[in-house]
Design a protein around this motif. Structure first.
Motif, PDB file in Angstrom:
ATOM      1  N   GLY A 112      29.353  12.285  61.566  1.00  0.00           N
ATOM      2  CA  GLY A 112      27.916  12.216  61.738  1.00  0.00           C
ATOM      3  C   GLY A 112      27.508  10.817  62.149  1.00  0.00           C
ATOM      4  O   GLY A 112      28.241   9.853  61.915  1.00  0.00           O
ATOM      5  N   ALA A 129      31.184  23.432  60.313  1.00  0.00           N
ATOM      6  CA  ALA A 129      31.635  22.098  59.929  1.00  0.00           C
ATOM      7  C   ALA A 129      31.661  21.894  58.416  1.00  0.00           C
ATOM      8  O   ALA A 129      32.362  21.009  57.922  1.00  0.00           O
ATOM      9  CB  ALA A 129      30.731  21.042  60.571  1.00  0.00           C
ATOM     10  N   GLU A 158      28.452  17.444  70.316  1.00  0.00           N
ATOM     11  CA  GLU A 158      27.499  17.531  69.211  1.00  0.00           C
ATOM     12  C   GLU A 158      27.372  18.974  68.748  1.00  0.00           C
ATOM     13  O   GLU A 158      27.337  19.905  69.556  1.00  0.00           O
ATOM     14  CB  GLU A 158      26.135  16.980  69.638  1.00  0.00           C
ATOM     15  CG  GLU A 158      25.186  16.867  68.469  1.00  0.00           C
ATOM     16  CD  GLU A 158      23.978  15.986  68.737  1.00  0.00           C
ATOM     17  OE1 GLU A 158      23.149  15.858  67.816  1.00  0.00           O
ATOM     18  OE2 GLU A 158      23.867  15.409  69.847  1.00  0.00           O
ATOM     19  N   TYR A 209      28.776   8.270  59.722  1.00  0.00           N
ATOM     20  CA  TYR A 209      28.853   8.954  58.433  1.00  0.00           C
ATOM     21  C   TYR A 209      29.884  10.069  58.476  1.00  0.00           C
ATOM     22  O   TYR A 209      30.108  10.692  59.514  1.00  0.00           O
ATOM     23  CB  TYR A 209      27.503   9.615  58.096  1.00  0.00           C
ATOM     24  CG  TYR A 209      26.383   8.665  57.809  1.00  0.00           C
ATOM     25  CD1 TYR A 209      26.260   8.075  56.560  1.00  0.00           C
ATOM     26  CD2 TYR A 209      25.434   8.375  58.773  1.00  0.00           C
ATOM     27  CE1 TYR A 209      25.219   7.211  56.287  1.00  0.00           C
ATOM     28  CE2 TYR A 209      24.382   7.518  58.506  1.00  0.00           C
ATOM     29  CZ  TYR A 209      24.277   6.941  57.255  1.00  0.00           C
ATOM     30  OH  TYR A 209      23.248   6.087  56.996  1.00  0.00           O
ATOM     31  N   ASP A 210      30.443  10.348  57.333  1.00  0.00           N
ATOM     32  CA  ASP A 210      31.130  11.619  57.078  1.00  0.00           C
ATOM     33  C   ASP A 210      32.249  11.952  58.054  1.00  0.00           C
ATOM     34  O   ASP A 210      32.432  13.117  58.402  1.00  0.00           O
ATOM     35  CB  ASP A 210      30.115  12.780  57.088  1.00  0.00           C
ATOM     36  CG  ASP A 210      28.905  12.508  56.230  1.00  0.00           C
ATOM     37  OD1 ASP A 210      29.075  11.955  55.142  1.00  0.00           O
ATOM     38  OD2 ASP A 210      27.786  12.863  56.660  1.00  0.00           O
ATOM     39  N   LEU A 254      33.634  19.100  56.066  1.00  0.00           N
ATOM     40  CA  LEU A 254      32.861  18.062  55.383  1.00  0.00           C
ATOM     41  C   LEU A 254      33.080  18.103  53.872  1.00  0.00           C
ATOM     42  O   LEU A 254      33.126  17.064  53.213  1.00  0.00           O
ATOM     43  CB  LEU A 254      31.374  18.202  55.706  1.00  0.00           C
ATOM     44  CG  LEU A 254      30.980  17.796  57.119  1.00  0.00           C
ATOM     45  CD1 LEU A 254      29.570  18.255  57.439  1.00  0.00           C
ATOM     46  CD2 LEU A 254      31.112  16.292  57.290  1.00  0.00           C
ATOM     47  N   THR A 299      23.102  18.102  57.429  1.00  0.00           N
ATOM     48  CA  THR A 299      23.497  18.057  58.841  1.00  0.00           C
ATOM     49  C   THR A 299      22.338  18.439  59.764  1.00  0.00           C
ATOM     50  O   THR A 299      22.409  18.190  60.960  1.00  0.00           O
ATOM     51  CB  THR A 299      24.696  18.984  59.140  1.00  0.00           C
ATOM     52  OG1 THR A 299      24.308  20.349  58.968  1.00  0.00           O
ATOM     53  CG2 THR A 299      25.898  18.645  58.275  1.00  0.00           C
ATOM     54  N   ARG A 354      27.023  23.932  62.894  1.00  0.00           N
ATOM     55  CA  ARG A 354      27.062  23.024  61.745  1.00  0.00           C
ATOM     56  C   ARG A 354      27.626  23.724  60.513  1.00  0.00           C
ATOM     57  O   ARG A 354      28.331  23.113  59.712  1.00  0.00           O
ATOM     58  CB  ARG A 354      25.676  22.440  61.469  1.00  0.00           C
ATOM     59  CG  ARG A 354      25.218  21.479  62.568  1.00  0.00           C
ATOM     60  CD  ARG A 354      23.968  20.718  62.201  1.00  0.00           C
ATOM     61  NE  ARG A 354      22.941  21.532  61.600  1.00  0.00           N
ATOM     62  CZ  ARG A 354      22.019  22.225  62.275  1.00  0.00           C
ATOM     63  NH1 ARG A 354      22.005  22.199  63.598  1.00  0.00           N
ATOM     64  NH2 ARG A 354      21.119  22.939  61.646  1.00  0.00           N
ATOM     65  N   TYR A 372      19.882  12.876  62.032  1.00  0.00           N
ATOM     66  CA  TYR A 372      21.334  12.946  61.835  1.00  0.00           C
ATOM     67  C   TYR A 372      21.950  13.749  62.979  1.00  0.00           C
ATOM     68  O   TYR A 372      21.470  14.830  63.313  1.00  0.00           O
ATOM     69  CB  TYR A 372      21.628  13.620  60.496  1.00  0.00           C
ATOM     70  CG  TYR A 372      23.090  13.705  60.129  1.00  0.00           C
ATOM     71  CD1 TYR A 372      23.693  12.699  59.389  1.00  0.00           C
ATOM     72  CD2 TYR A 372      23.863  14.802  60.488  1.00  0.00           C
ATOM     73  CE1 TYR A 372      25.025  12.774  59.010  1.00  0.00           C
ATOM     74  CE2 TYR A 372      25.196  14.891  60.123  1.00  0.00           C
ATOM     75  CZ  TYR A 372      25.770  13.876  59.387  1.00  0.00           C
ATOM     76  OH  TYR A 372      27.098  13.955  59.025  1.00  0.00           O
ATOM     77  N   HIS A 373      22.987  13.205  63.574  1.00  0.00           N
ATOM     78  CA  HIS A 373      23.693  13.894  64.656  1.00  0.00           C
ATOM     79  C   HIS A 373      25.094  14.222  64.162  1.00  0.00           C
ATOM     80  O   HIS A 373      25.820  13.336  63.720  1.00  0.00           O
ATOM     81  CB  HIS A 373      23.751  13.011  65.908  1.00  0.00           C
ATOM     82  CG  HIS A 373      22.398  12.704  66.449  1.00  0.00           C
ATOM     83  ND1 HIS A 373      21.792  13.494  67.390  1.00  0.00           N
ATOM     84  CD2 HIS A 373      21.527  11.710  66.141  1.00  0.00           C
ATOM     85  CE1 HIS A 373      20.601  12.984  67.659  1.00  0.00           C
ATOM     86  NE2 HIS A 373      20.417  11.910  66.913  1.00  0.00           N
ATOM     87  N   CYS A 374      25.460  15.478  64.253  1.00  0.00           N
ATOM     88  CA  CYS A 374      26.758  15.948  63.763  1.00  0.00           C
ATOM     89  C   CYS A 374      27.641  16.268  64.971  1.00  0.00           C
ATOM     90  O   CYS A 374      27.232  16.994  65.880  1.00  0.00           O
ATOM     91  CB  CYS A 374      26.544  17.193  62.905  1.00  0.00           C
ATOM     92  SG  CYS A 374      28.008  17.744  62.013  1.00  0.00           S
ATOM     93  N   VAL A 431      35.124  16.303  62.039  1.00  0.00           N
ATOM     94  CA  VAL A 431      33.670  16.212  62.039  1.00  0.00           C
ATOM     95  C   VAL A 431      33.270  14.765  61.753  1.00  0.00           C
ATOM     96  O   VAL A 431      33.938  14.066  60.987  1.00  0.00           O
ATOM     97  CB  VAL A 431      33.065  17.136  60.956  1.00  0.00           C
ATOM     98  CG1 VAL A 431      31.546  17.028  60.928  1.00  0.00           C
ATOM     99  CG2 VAL A 431      33.488  18.578  61.160  1.00  0.00           C
TER     100      VAL A 431
END
Length: 135
Positions: free
Chosen positions: A55, A14, A4, A71-72, A18, A34, A11, A39-41, A53
């Motif tokens: 999420g 990242a 994470e 996500y993403d 992204l 993020t 982030r 939300y966990h990235c 990356v």
């Protein structure tokens, strides 16, 4: 290695990856989402280099007890086809299981057929549509 991305500098690293998905978004806007509380990235690394990356967000959903939304997921363009996306999907699924989720779900634009093929090859099933309307 996948872990994470919990700090703002992590982030921020990242954001360029992204933005390969979200090309029309401002870097600061991407960084801001993020940092949203739920939300966990996650980052996939090759040594010290961030190469992918994804999420995730855990919710209680009406017809499922608990669900993780993926996500993403983006693999850096030059690193695609090396299995990095699959590693991130596996990581998010394990992470979701640890949090009591019974499913992982995602939404994808209709025109992204290669994306759909990727997820279907990983065992994901198409079962409906996501419909939305701008307000």
């Amino acid at each position: 290695d996948v872990h994470e991305l919990e700090t703002e500098p992590d982030r921020r690293d990242a954001v360029p990856i992204l933005r390969q998905l979200w090309t029309d978004r401002d870097p600061e806007e991407v960084l801001a989402w993020t940092a949203e509380p739920d939300y966990h990235c996650f980052g996939g690394f090759e040594g010290d280099d961030l190469v992918a990356v994804a999420g995730a967000l855990v919710t209680d959903h009406l017809h499922h007890r608990r669900i993780a939304w993926l996500y993403d997921l983006v693999v850096d363009e030059p690193r695609r086809g090396e299995g990095r996306g699959g590693e991130l999907v596996d990581f998010v699924e394990a992470w979701a299981r640890e949090r009591g989720c019974e499913r992982v779900a995602l939404a994808s634009p209709i025109e992204k057929t290669a994306t759909h093929d990727f997820y279907e090859a990983a065992g994901y099933e198409r079962w409906g549509y996501v419909l939305e309307r701008s307000l």
